[in-house]
Design an enzyme around this catalytic site. Structure first.
Site: not given
Lengths: 391, 349
Positions: B151, B153, B156, B169, B193
């Protein structure tokens, strides 16, 4: 203890700067609300709308960024994608899926009989869709079999409702459907609750494909526009499972085939899995020359199904037979020496193939792998087993 | 509440929510909320500390079918804790309704906030953050036996007080192993995402740690331009672009050839050609011309401060985080029935 007992010493939403940025909470809500914008997306970007883009710091901040003068970027920033949304992006996730071989339960894809004409129409309807276009023949056949007929007897039936969780993808077999979008992101009560008519879907059309990826809320309401409509429906778990099971089975098959290749015997399971991932499947009709004696060798082959034979020039008797799980041409991974024999398919065959360059990209030179200590006595094995070895 | 001098034992698995005082919410997700907390008792030193407490509501975890993911999160967080660019895990505990992860508080806020504020980063800034992320991925993939983060991005990535990256996260992180046991090295659950999903995830081909290298390419692109290379209001159109379209670069701002090249090499649909996944792994990424001049030893040792120094005035300062509503919208009851059925899944907490 529940969160009710969990009070902030400063009270809810306490912000030492007392700004009105609490409004931006709208940007950070859960998936469902973000996803509601899917089709309508009336949301012009919040970018530049003042409060939403004040940046994180109050005026008393010691912070002096290079763009400090830029309190609020222009509402329509040049160069940004049309209507680009600058808000935080929410993660998405489907239900976790594990292959059957991992979980020891029993699963076979559902199969609902269809006439050849129906199959043809369905193939045509989903053929151009990027979620289906990469499937192989077996996967396609299973997916087409799994689509289940859903009669919609009367006009005015809501097949999907904007804002509801979506689990099914639909193909229209017969009849037509109206598409409505309510700018609030969900169907509302009352005569205008379904919002504006934005489109019509006729036979051969389809809708709801996002549901094949994960359980997002529906972006529109779709209602039958006439009596006696028919749909084909496919649910996400069935779709993803069909793809997963066949991919999983094929990769394990490749890995087990690769284990038998002496030249690659020193690969770790992890490396074998990388190679299995890069193998490409090809089909050939009977009588096809897969590799030709004298040609430079660039790739190696695993025989997935069918049978093949190797010939050498001037000799009409095959020098070797190949069946499922056998391999040939692996010396091409080692050098560019010409093929020492031709291999011809006897039946329809399916091979998995990998080029020297792909192999080297993934694992480095084969020579290096051969030099590993585990690689002992294998060279003679290759010579004995492979007629393609230059004599 | 006990204000005695007895030290607060964070290693004890008997922590409860009453051991902490909530300051305010730092972020919210679909089934989790992260709050800034202080110990409610213990020595004066204990009480001067601050932590980030991630609260996961059991009913939502179950409803959103994230049971496996929260268990992986707890396990992996404690395994990878201590890396300079990963948020430090302190403790976990649970009560009737919630699972809790107690983490070090990272006061600088999200890199996302700064990226949107600056609109985009110049190549030196992008290189600084990308280099730290490469080291995190090298650690997760190659030194931790194949952990896929899944994840990546700007949302995060937090900045610490010195401006260094902290990856937070681990809700989608998964240990894929190296196939020495019976388990497959690839996994099939779609997560991530939308703008950052790798093509193999969209096509459900089974995915590996290679998805993180794809996402790094998207991230560098977004650093340099201010937006991701594949974007549309309708997520389906994003996915279509990801699997069908090449990455194209704008004329303005001009992106250097080295930056374009590393983005293209990371965002390669064919995994047998994708930088990071090919022979050499992370070392090949580090050797790419885009990272010319990066001192990798200095990077891991954090010898330089980051290009952005967050305006953190004191250790518990939360001004770098946006403000969120303090109450959850939904409040489904975690029934005895559910407890009987699911509490076994949560015993690690």
């Amino acid at each position: 203890m529940s969160s009710a007992g969990f009070t902030s010493p400063f009270g809810a939403n306490s912000n030492p700067f007392g700004s009105n940025r609490v409004d931006t909470g709208a940007m950070h809500r859960v998936i469902e609300e973000d996803e509601n914008d899917i089709v309508t997306s009336p949301t012009t970007p919040n970018f530049g709308s003042g409060a939403a883009f004040r940046g994180p710091f109050g005026a008393d901040s010691a912070y002096d960024p290079p763009t400090a003068g830029l309190r609020s970027p222009p509402p329509n920033p040049e160069g940004y994608p049309h209507q680009y949304n600058f808000a935080r992006r929410t993660s998405v996730s489907a239900e976790s899926l594990k292959p059957v071989a991992d979980t020891y339960d029993n699963w076979t894809p559902p199969s609902h009989p269809k006439s050849p004409e129906q199959l043809e129409r369905l193939k045509h309807a989903i053929g151009g869709n990027f979620l289906f276009s990469h499937l192989d023949d077996e996967q396609s056949a299973q997916i087409l079999g799994a689509l289940v007929e859903k009669p919609i007897p009367t006009k005015g039936i809501k097949v999907i409702i904007q804002g509801d969780a979506g689990d099914f993808f639909y193909v229209v077999e017969e009849g037509s459907f109206d598409v409505y979008v309510n700018p609030t992101g969900a169907l509302q009560v009352g005569p205008d609750g379904k919002g504006q008519l934005v489109g019509k879907i006729e036979a051969g059309g389809s809708f709801g494909e996002l549901a094949l990826m994960y359980g997002a809320p529906r972006a529109a309401t779709v209602i039958s526009a006439e009596p006696h409509c028919t749909l084909w429906a496919l649910d996400r778990v069935t779709f993803r499972r069909i793809l997963m099971e066949s991919t999983f089975a094929r990769r394990r098959m490749y890995e087990s085939f690769l284990e038998e290749v002496p030249l690659l015997s020193s690969l770790t399971p992890y490396e074998r899995s990388k190679i299995a991932d890069a193998l490409e499947s090809q089909k050939f009709p009977p009588g096809h020359t897969i590799i030709r004696e004298g040609d430079p060798g660039h790739s190696f082959f695993l025989l997935e199904s069918g049978e093949a034979v190797a010939y050498r020039k001037g000799n009409e008797t095959p020098v070797k037979h190949y069946k499922k799980g056998d391999f040939f041409g692996e010396l091409a991974l080692l050098n560019d020496a010409p093929r020492a024999a031709s291999v011809v398919s006897q039946t329809e065959v399916k091979v998995a193939t990998l080029g020297k360059s792909a192999f080297q990209r993934l694992l480095g030179p084969v020579e290096g792998i051969m030099r590993r200590t585990k690689y002992v006595g294998v060279k003679s094995g290759v010579e004995e087993m492979d007629p393609l070895q230059v004599s | 509440m006990d204000n005695g001098e007895a030290p607060l034992d964070l290693a004890s698995r008997k922590l409860t929510l009453s051991d902490f005082q909530k300051v305010r919410t730092l972020g919210t997700g679909t089934f989790a909320r992260v709050v800034l907390v202080r110990p409610a008792h213990g020595t004066e030193e204990d009480r001067s500390r601050v932590y980030a407490l991630k609260m996961l509501r059991k009913t939502e975890v179950i409803k959103l079918k994230q049971l496996d993911h929260v268990r992986h999160e707890r396990r992996i967080l404690s395994d990878v804790s201590g890396h300079p660019f990963i948020t430090n895990f302190v403790a976990s505990f649970s009560d009737h309704d919630f699972l809790y992860l107690l983490l070090d508080y990272i006061p600088g806020g999200e890199l996302f906030t700064y990226l949107r504020k600056y609109r985009r980063f110049d190549e030196d800034m992008a290189r600084f953050y990308a280099a730290e992320i490469v080291l995190v991925l090298e650690y997760l993939h190659e030194q931790q036996g194949g952990i896929a983060y899944r994840d990546m991005k700007p949302e995060n990535l937090l900045l610490d007080a010195e401006g260094h990256i902290k990856l937070v996260d681990f809700g989608f992180a998964k240990r894929l192993g190296n196939n020495d046991d019976e388990h497959a090295v690839e996994t099939y659950t779609l997560c991530g995402t939308p703008e950052y999903l790798a093509p193999e995830v969209i096509h459900n081909k089974g995915h590996t740690t290679a998805v993180d290298w794809w996402a790094l390419g998207i991230l560098i692109y977004e650093f340099l331009t201010g937006y991701p290379p594949f974007w549309h209001q309708n997520p389906i159109e994003i996915y279509k672009q990801i699997v069908e379209k090449p990455v194209v670069f704008p004329h303005d701002p001009p992106i250097s050839p080295a930056a374009q090249d590393i983005i293209r090499q990371l965002c390669t649909v064919d995994r047998s050609r994708r930088l990071g996944n090919i022979s050499g792994g992370a070392a090949r990424v580090k050797a790419h011309p885009f990272f010319n001049g990066v001192d990798w030893d200095a990077t891991i040792q954090q010898r330089q401060r980051g290009p952005i120094i967050p305006p953190v005035r004191y250790p518990g300062d939360a001004q770098c985080f946006d403000i969120y509503p303090e109450e959850d919208a939904t409040r489904d009851e975690y029934t005895d029935d559910m407890a009987a059925r699911y509490d076994d899944y949560f015993t690690d907490f």
